[in-house]
Each structure stands twice: as structure tokens, then as C-alpha cells.
Motif scaffolding. Structure first.
Motif, short mmCIF file in Angstrom:
data_model
loop_
_atom_site.label_atom_id
_atom_site.label_comp_id
_atom_site.label_asym_id
_atom_site.label_seq_id
_atom_site.Cartn_x
_atom_site.Cartn_y
_atom_site.Cartn_z
N UNK A 160 6.01 5.40 2.58
CA UNK A 160 6.28 5.65 4.01
C UNK A 160 5.10 5.12 4.82
N UNK A 161 5.39 4.21 5.75
CA UNK A 161 4.36 3.66 6.62
C UNK A 161 4.23 4.54 7.86
N UNK A 162 3.04 4.62 8.40
CA UNK A 162 2.90 5.27 9.69
C UNK A 162 1.69 4.71 10.41
N UNK A 163 1.65 4.97 11.69
CA UNK A 163 0.58 4.45 12.53
C UNK A 163 -0.43 5.57 12.73
N UNK A 164 -1.70 5.25 12.50
CA UNK A 164 -2.74 6.25 12.73
C UNK A 164 -3.83 5.58 13.54
N UNK A 165 -4.00 5.99 14.76
CA UNK A 165 -5.05 5.42 15.60
C UNK A 165 -4.96 3.91 15.68
N UNK A 166 -3.79 3.42 15.97
CA UNK A 166 -3.60 1.98 16.12
C UNK A 166 -3.72 1.20 14.81
N UNK A 167 -3.87 1.90 13.69
CA UNK A 167 -3.93 1.19 12.42
C UNK A 167 -2.80 1.67 11.54
N UNK A 168 -2.33 0.75 10.67
CA UNK A 168 -1.25 1.15 9.79
C UNK A 168 -1.83 1.89 8.59
N UNK A 169 -1.06 2.87 8.11
CA UNK A 169 -1.44 3.61 6.91
C UNK A 169 -0.14 3.91 6.18
N UNK A 170 -0.26 4.38 4.94
CA UNK A 170 0.98 4.68 4.21
C UNK A 170 0.76 5.82 3.25
N UNK A 171 1.86 6.45 2.87
CA UNK A 171 1.79 7.45 1.82
C UNK A 171 2.82 7.14 0.75
N UNK A 172 2.60 7.69 -0.44
CA UNK A 172 3.44 7.34 -1.59
C UNK A 172 4.03 8.61 -2.18
N UNK A 173 5.31 8.54 -2.48
CA UNK A 173 5.98 9.63 -3.18
C UNK A 173 6.10 9.21 -4.65
N UNK A 174 5.17 9.67 -5.47
CA UNK A 174 5.14 9.18 -6.86
C UNK A 174 6.33 9.70 -7.67
N UNK A 175 6.86 10.84 -7.25
CA UNK A 175 8.02 11.39 -7.96
C UNK A 175 9.23 10.46 -7.76
N UNK A 176 9.44 10.06 -6.51
CA UNK A 176 10.55 9.16 -6.21
C UNK A 176 10.36 7.83 -6.95
N UNK A 177 9.10 7.37 -7.08
CA UNK A 177 8.83 6.12 -7.79
C UNK A 177 9.18 6.26 -9.27
N UNK A 178 8.81 7.39 -9.85
CA UNK A 178 9.11 7.62 -11.27
C UNK A 178 10.61 7.63 -11.51
N UNK A 179 11.35 8.22 -10.58
CA UNK A 179 12.80 8.32 -10.76
C UNK A 179 13.47 6.96 -10.66
N UNK A 180 12.83 6.00 -9.95
CA UNK A 180 13.49 4.72 -9.66
C UNK A 180 13.88 3.88 -10.89
#
Lengths: 671, 177
Positions: free
Chosen positions: B141-161
Motif C-alpha cells: 500500500x502506497x501513501x503520501x507522507x510529508x510530500x514523500x511517497x512511502x509504502x507498507x507491506x502486508x506479508x501475510x497477503x504476500x505469503x498467501x499469493x
């Protein structure tokens, strides 16, 4: 089913046609991931465009600037803007604009908006910019400052300028955040903020802040005698504050509440108080709530409507000698109001905004009483019990209504004419008409020239009209609004995409200036529409901002002010100011260093003057040093310079020494 | 200290001007940075060998209304372990299981539950383009933080893929759940 989907895929899911790809994009793909995450991106906001089209000189400070320079209050942020300066009397901070900072003016001539909602209180008209400001500075997304007359849209108090604070939203705190700051002189601040969205698209933000500062002992040479503790005010620099911010948004609706309580000891023995008495303090509690509906009605029409209400409670405890009594100076202002405006763009070449605003101040109460201990000889009558003598109990109400219209006319592709007119009336002073005319000419894409003429006003407030205490001050119900005519010519020239030069010359002429004076007949203080005053000046600013890397904002302003009565320069009016704000990434982008320096020229005081001073602050801020945390370290008054601000009529001191070098560390943690 | 003369300030400015960094001095848009991030995500993710067919282009699916539509063309000039990269526009009728990467903008979030169901068990790297509350099953999931891009990862969803996310991505993510 699979087959059908495949057919659909073949039909609809076409590969993206090949086309030109920007060299910039290709270069970005080769950038290391670490670097990509440090690039500042341009958001969809059209604000930049709006700022260059705006019929005033605009300055915008962002949340990033606040972090980079370690600003703790709105006052510290505003002090970095060209033409602005802050006077601190160790009780409140006041904002000076383009050479105007009248002693005794509680920042009544600048309008402070939070997300478009007026926050100047109903009794003193004060724009609170210290720890008494409506929102914690950490919750500010952007500060927009529009210099010059804004009454043609905003009405009273938009006299020298308008500050609009845009707060952060729920998305900024989608992970709960806790913040702790520790600083010199026992400064402590904690904050908790959390934002969330529900499945139906509603978003909520809630935040609470607690602040406390023990302060330092203050020395005033005027009180340096054995009777008055050798001029040392001990433990009287204490300040504490608590604030809450709530915001909810659902579709076109936004509701918000700001609440702030702030208590400050008074070390200066202002208003002839007993020196070094720990009971001397002021407390301000303000709450403002609003509900705003903003939506596009159709392609050409946008509606904003709002209801708002506010309350400001002030409690001042002043201590007096012989042998001992406490003066309670209290006020309570309550107001409700509504406003609506309509933006219409259906007529080609015109952008018309028209609006109406109504505010009812249903409670404007001021009271004062003296509390005498049991058996006091000073009390009006002898009593074995403690007694209270009421010396003021004034209850009022009032209301105002304003209508305005503004048309932004595109005369040619490179020429905009902005015409605005507002009519205001209220039930206690004459009505006001505030026109504004601005011509914005863009001979080339990199050049913008603005010529602006505007008239603005400020209505006398309840304090100026009705505060009356026997033997000290009397009211004046005949006060008229004070008025200003301001003219400005501004030029902005962009040097490439990263830097720009701005130059402006301005002239402000104030008539019927509401000033406190002593009536020669009875020796009482009274507010009168006394003087005229003028200010003229030149401002220059250079700005440079790389997408990542260095940022610089440097400005120089010169202004000359003249009191129409005496022909002299106004008090507390520096002739020259220099501002430098500079930041750059350090340690391979691990942190950002922000440095600011400013020079405020010599200012006249009641008796003589305070000398000009240079002040420097430095901050190191990192969002990467610790996982999920932002860490910053700031040094204020880096070179430990001694400097003074002018005192005002209530001070025996004609100049008030300001704080030396202090430190602060701050940690923001995202859960 | 005496007031700095204007000349000195001019010199000072000139000095700064002379060593301005010029790389990426121009403005970059969110869409451009997001595109580059998507490219990095693809490079630092491993798809199951069984699904890896060099003869079929590697498909990155975006909505026709996506703000990435223009900048993402740049990815088509790249290859991924000898596989050509194709950017495809999906509609509600598309078989999203054929995508290797599915990039979803906030305007399509309302259909997300449905989309998620349709790609269950398929090795699709799902990326949320804008701030999404509780990443909600998106792998990145991408998001904007203080005019900069950042992201977070759902490792459970990745494992299921199942997809294997490299440690580099996990380290640079703001949050790994």
C-alpha cells in the motif's frame, strides 16, 4: 465464465499504446529505491497557481518547514515570513506587520483563520499565536499568509493581513502517533493523535496535547532593590497549555472543534502589580466549533456554507500591594454565526464569488473585582471575612452582518483584474465598505506583476469600548472603526523551475487609529480614534527549492513608519529586517538540517529604544534514524544573544529582555 | 552585531546559487514517483517459478482512469528476467488473474472486495495507489507522507499469493504487518 472473461479481456483490456516517454521518467526508473522515497512530490493541489493569481502577496509555510526549522509555536513560524515580527511581553506574543506593532495591540489587526474559520475572539479581537493558538503546530499542514488588506472578503480585523491555517487530515495519522518533546527550562510537551476512516468513507481525526514549561527566573533592573527581591522574578516564567483538536469529514461535510487552555505566570509585574508575586497569572480558554458544507452544485457552481460557534474565557489574576489584595480581571465572550458563499464560473472570463456572513456575539461580558483578605484596611468597608469588591460588571451583546462579491476577470490571457467589495454593518459602530482592486499581469510565464489597492477596517472591540474601572480606565462608546488604505506593487520573477525572486513596494495609511491615551481632564486611560499613521517600504525575497536537496528563503525588508501626530517613527517599528531560512539534507539523506537567522532592526520604545539584533536557530530532523520515528534536535538563539522587545504602557520596563539559548529534543513515534 | 550590508547578502546568495545540485531539480509528480516505485516493487519480488513463462509478457494492470497511465509507459521499455513488460488497462470484465501486478487507485477501492475474491490463489502483486486504511489485503500500500511517497507491506497477503518479497523492500517499508 473463464472464456467469457478472456473474450472481454481481448475486447477491452488492450495493452497501453506505445507513446513518448519522458526522459525524466526513464531517469527516475534508474534511481535507487532509497532515493525515490526521499523525493518531494508535487501534489494535485492547484495552490501554487492560486497563489500567483491571488490579489495579495502570499507566503506559504508547510508541515515540512515546521519540522525542518523546529518551530514550536505559530509565532516562531510567522517570524520567518518577510515583513512580520513578533513581540513577546512574557505573557503573550504579538505579531507586527510591515512596521506596525502598536504597543498594547493584542494582534487585533491580523485575522487568524483555522480551515477558513475565524478564531479572533469576540472581546479583545486577539489572534492567538503563542501556546494559546487554536491548534497545536504539529497538526498544521500549511500556513498561508496573505499580506495586505483582506477586508473585501473577510471583513473586520483583516487589516494588515490574513493568516489561514490548514490542518492535517485523518490520513496523516492513519497510524496513531505519539509525540514527546523535552526542552530547556523544564519544557515538556506530549501529544497523541489518531485518525481513521470508516467503511462508508467518513474520516475522523482526534488529537490531544499537553504542554508545560517551568521557565527561568527573570531579572528586571527596574526592580533591582531590596524591597522587590533585587529585580528577580522567581519561578514566574511558568506556562502550561492543553489543547484538543477533533475533525470529522464525510462527503462534502466537515466538522471540527478546536479547544485550547493556556495559563501563564506574569513575571513583569505589569499594570503596577506587586513584583515577584507568584499569584500573578492569566488564563485563556478558547473553544471554536464549526460545521462546513462544501460541494460542487453543478459544473459552474460551488457552494460553501458554514455554521460556527465559539467561546473565549479569560481570567487574569493581578496582585496589588498595601498590604495585599488580588484583582480578578475576567471576561467571557460567546459567539455563533453562519456564512455562505457561492463560486460561479459559468460566465466565460469571469470567476465570481459572492457571500454573506452573520455573527451574533450573544455574550460579551467583562468583569473585574478586588479580593481583600479578612480585616484588610484597604477594603471599601471593614470585614472579619475575606471580601470581594466588584469594580466592573459589563454585559453586552452585539451582532454583525457582511455581504461581499468578488470577480476575477480575465481581460486577456496575460491579464487578470480582480475586483472585490464588501459591506459590513454592526449594531455598535458605523458601517464599513471595503473595496479591493488588483491587476495581475503576466507578460511572460516566468513573470507576474501585481498592482493592488485595498481598503480595510477594524471595528472597535468590546474591551476598547466598555472596559472601565474607577481610577484607571474609562470606556468610549463613540469609537469608530479604524481604517486603512493599502497600495502595493509586487513583482515575481521565476528563475527556472527552482528559484524565484519577489520584490514589492507598499504603502499603508491608517486613519482613525484606535489608540490608548490618557485623558488630560481626569487622568484616566481611554481608547480614542486618535491618530493617523503611515508605513511605506520595500520587500525583497529570493527563494530556491530543489526537489530534494537544498532549500533557501532569504528576504530583506525596509520600512519607514510615521505617526501622523508627532511626525516621528512609530514605537516598536524596525526600519530593517532580514530573514534567512536554509535547509539541506545531511549524512547521506539520513537527516535534514534547518538553519534560520533573522535580523530585526532598532525599535523605538516609550522612553528610548531597543537595539537591533541577530537571532539564529538550528534544527536537525530525521525520519530515518529510528524505525517508525521522527527525531529532532533544536537549538534556539544559537549564539545566546541578548536582545530586548519593547515594553508597552502597562509595563514599568520600557524594554523586556528575551530568552537566551535553549534546546529541545522531540520524538514523534508512529505505531 | 551590526546589520549585514545588502552587498554581503547578495554575495551570500550567489555563493549558494553556485553549488545548487541540479539532478531532479525539476518537479516530479506523484504519478512519476509511483511508477518508479512500482518498477522497484516488481524487481524486488519473486513470482513462483511455475508461473514464470518467458513467452508471455509480464502484465502490469492499471485502470484506464489511472493517473499512472502516461508515466507507466516507460516500463514497457524494460524487461524483467528476459520477460517483456506490458501495461494493460483493466475493466470490470477483465480476468484480473492474468495480471502479474494489479495497481489499484483509490477510485476503484469500492470494488476491492470483489476484485480480491476474483484473484484469490493467483500470484498477483496487488498495490494500492493511495492511502488506504488498514491496507485491507493489498500486498503493498502506497501513501503520501510529508510530500514523500512511502509504502507498507502486508506479508501475510504476500505469503498467501504466494509471492516472495525481498528483504530490501521489507526493510524500506514504513510498516510490515
Amino acid at each position: 465464465m473463464q472464456l467469457l472473461s478472456l473474450a472481454a479481456w481481448l475486447l477491452y483490456g488492450s495493452p497501453v499504446f506505445a507513446g513518448t516517454v519522458s526522459a525524466e521518467q526513464v531517469a527516475l526508473l534508474d534511481l535507487p529505491l532509497e532515493k525515490l522515497l526521499t523525493l518531494d512530490v508535487v501534489t494535485a493541489s492547484k495552490f501554487q497557481q492560486a497563489a500567483s493569481d491571488a490579489p495579495s502577496s502570499m507566503t506559504v509555510l508547510t508541515a515540512e518547514d515546521i519540522k525542518t526549522y523546529g518551530w514550536r509555536t505559530l509565532a516562531e513560524a510567522l517570524a520567518s515570513i518577510r515583513g512580520l515580527y513578533v513581540t513577546n511581553d512574557q505573557n503573550y506574543s504579538y505579531l507586527g506587520t510591515r512596521g506596525f506593532a502598536r504597543p498594547g495591540d493584542y494582534t487585533t489587526r491580523v485575522l487568524l483563520l483555522v480551515d477558513g474559520v475565524r478564531t479572533n475572539d469576540a472581546i479583545y479581537d486577539q489572534a492567538a499565536i503563542g501556546y494559546d493558538a487554536p491548534v497545536d503546530i504539529d497538526l498544521i499542514e500549511r500556513i498561508e499568509y496573505a499580506a495586505g488588506s483582506g477586508s473585501s472578503i473577510y471583513g473586520s480585523s483583516a487589516f494588515f493581513g490574513v493568516i489561514n491555517i490548514i490542518t492535517k487530515g485523518a490520513a496523516d495519522f492513519s497510524r496513531p502517533q505519539a509525540s514527546v518533546a523535552l526542552g530547556s527550562a523544564g519544557e515538556r510537551k506530549v501529544r497523541a493523535s489518531y485518525g481513521f476512516k470508516t467503511d462508508n468513507g467518513a474520516s475522523f481525526l482526534m488529537s490531544a496535547t499537553g504542554f508545560r514549561r517551568k521557565g527561568e527566573d527573570q531579572y528586571y533592573s527596574e526592580f533591582d532593590s531590596p524591597d522587590t527581591h533585587f529585580g528577580i522574578a522567581q519561578g514566574l516564567d511558568h506556562e502550561r497549555n492543553g489543547s484538543v483538536f477533533l475533525k470529522a469529514a464525510f462527503g462534502p461535510l466537515t466538522a471540527s472543534i478546536t479547544h485550547n487552555e493556556r495559563e501563564r505566570s506574569i513575571p513583569t509585574a505589569s499594570y503596577n502589580q506587586l513584583f515577584n508575586d507568584p499569584r500573578a497569572k492569566t488564563k485563556d480558554i478558547q473553544t471554536v466549533a464549526s460545521l462546513t458544507y462544501q460541494d460542487k452544485l453543478n459544473e459552474n457552481m460551488q457552494l460553501l456554507s458554514r455554521i460556527f460557534m465559539g467561546q473565549h474565557v479569560y481570567r487574569g489574576d493581578y496582585t496589588y500591594a498595601a498590604p495585599d489584595y488580588l484583582n480578578h480581571d475576567n471576561s467571557k465572550g460567546e459567539w455563533v454565526g453562519t456564512e455562505a458563499n457561492l463560486l460561479y464560473t459559468g460566465w466565460k472570463g469571469h470567476k465570481i464569488i459572492t457571500g454573506v456572513e452573520y455573527q451574533h456575539d450573544h455574550q460579551l461580558d467583562q468583569s473585574a473585582s478586588n479580593e481583600y483578605p479578612a480585616g484588610s484596611l484597604d477594603a471599601p468597608a471593614y470585614s472579619d471575612a475575606p471580601q470581594r469588591d466588584w469594580i466592573l460588571d459589563d454585559r453586552r451583546s452585539g451582532s454583525m452582518v457582511g455581504f461581499y462579491v468578488q470577480d476575477e476577470i480575465s481581460l486577456r490571457d496575460d491579464l487578470l483584474l480582480n475586483l472585490g467589495l464588501r459591506y459590513d454593518r454592526n449594531n455598535y459602530s458605523p458601517s464599513s465598505v471595503s473595496p479591493r482592486l488588483a491587476l495581475i499581469y503576466r507578460p511572460a510565464p516566468e513573470t507576474t506583476v501585481k498592482a493592488i489597492y485595498g481598503q480595510a477596517f477594524r471595528t472597535p472591540n468590546a474591551y476598547e469600548m466598555y472596559y472601565a474601572v474607577d481610577g484607571l480606565q474609562k470606556g468610549n462608546a463613540d469609537l469608530k472603526p479604524e481604517r486603512i488604505r493599502s497600495t502595493e506593487l509586487a513583482l515575481r520573477y521565476d528563475l527556472g523551475k527552482q528559484s524565484s525572486v519577489t520584490a514589492s513596494i507598499f504603502r499603508n495609511k491608517v486613519t482613525d487609529l484606535i489608540s490608548q491615551t490618557e485623558d488630560p481632564d481626569d487622568g484616566l486611560l481611554v481608547f480614542r480614534n486618535l491618530s493617523t499613521a503611515t508605513a511605506k517600504g520595500v520587500e525583497l525575497q529570493y527563494e530556491y527549492a530543489a526537489v530534494y536537496g537544498m532549500k533557501l528563503r532569504a528576504s530583506q525588508s525596509w520600512q519607514r513608519t510615521k505617526d501622523g501626530e508627532t511626525g516621528r517613527q512609530l514605537q516598536n517599528s524596525p526600519r530593517s529586517m532580514t530573514k534567512l531560512n536554509f535547509s539541506l539534507p545531511v549524512w547521506n539523506d539520513l537527516a535534514r538540517a534547518g538553519m534560520e537567522a533573522r535580523y530585526i532592526g532598532r525599535r523605538l520604545t516609550r522612553e528610548n529604544d531597543v537595539s537591533g539584533y541577530w537571532l539564529a536557530n538550528a534544527t536537525l530532523h530525521s525520519a530515518k534514524l529510528i524505525d517508525r520515528a521522527e527525531l529532532s534536535f533544536s537549538i534556539y538563539n544559537l549564539f545566546d544573544r541578548h536582545y530586548d522587545d519593547p515594553g508597552s504602557a502597562e509595563h514599568i520596563q520600557s524594554s523586556l529582555p528575551q530568552e537566551g539559548r535553549t534546546f529541545r529534543v522531540k520524538l514523534d513515534y508512529h505505531f | 552585531m551590526r546589520h549585514l550590508p545588502a552587498r554581503l547578502i547578495g554575495l551570500f546568495m550567489a555563493a549558494w546559487l553556485s553549488w545548487m545540485p541540479d539532478a531532479f531539480a525539476q518537479d516530479v509528480t506523484q504519478a512519476q514517483v509511483k511508477t518508479a516505485l512500482v518498477y522497484n516493487f516488481v524487481m524486488y519480488t519473486d513470482w513462483p517459478v511455475a508461473n514464470w513463462n518467458i513467452d508471455i509478457p509480464f502484465s502490469i494492470c492499471i485502470s484506464p482512469k489511472s493517473d499512472l497511465r502516461e508515466p507507466i509507459k516507460a516500463l514497457q521499455e524494460k524487461t524483467l528476467h528476459n520477460r517483456r513488460i506490458k501495461v494493460r488497462l483493466y475493466t470490470e470484465h477483465s480476468d484480473l488473474g492474468a495480471c502479474d501486478v494489479l495497481y489499484i487507485d483509490s477510485r476503484s477501492y469500492s470494488n476491492w472486495t470483489q476484485i480480491k475474491k476474483s484473484i484469490t490463489g493467483k500470484s498477483v502483486l496487488t498495490i494500492a495507489g493511495e492511502d488506504v486504511h488498514d491496507s485491507d489485503g493489498f500486498i503493498i500500500a502506497l501513501f503520501l507522507d510529508n510530500n514523500r511517497m512511502a509504502f507498507e507491506i502486508d506479508s501475510k497477503a504476500a505469503r498467501e499469493a504466494p509471492l516472495t518479497i525481498s528483504s530490501k523492500l521489507l526493510r524500506l517499508a514504513r510498516k510490515v504487518r
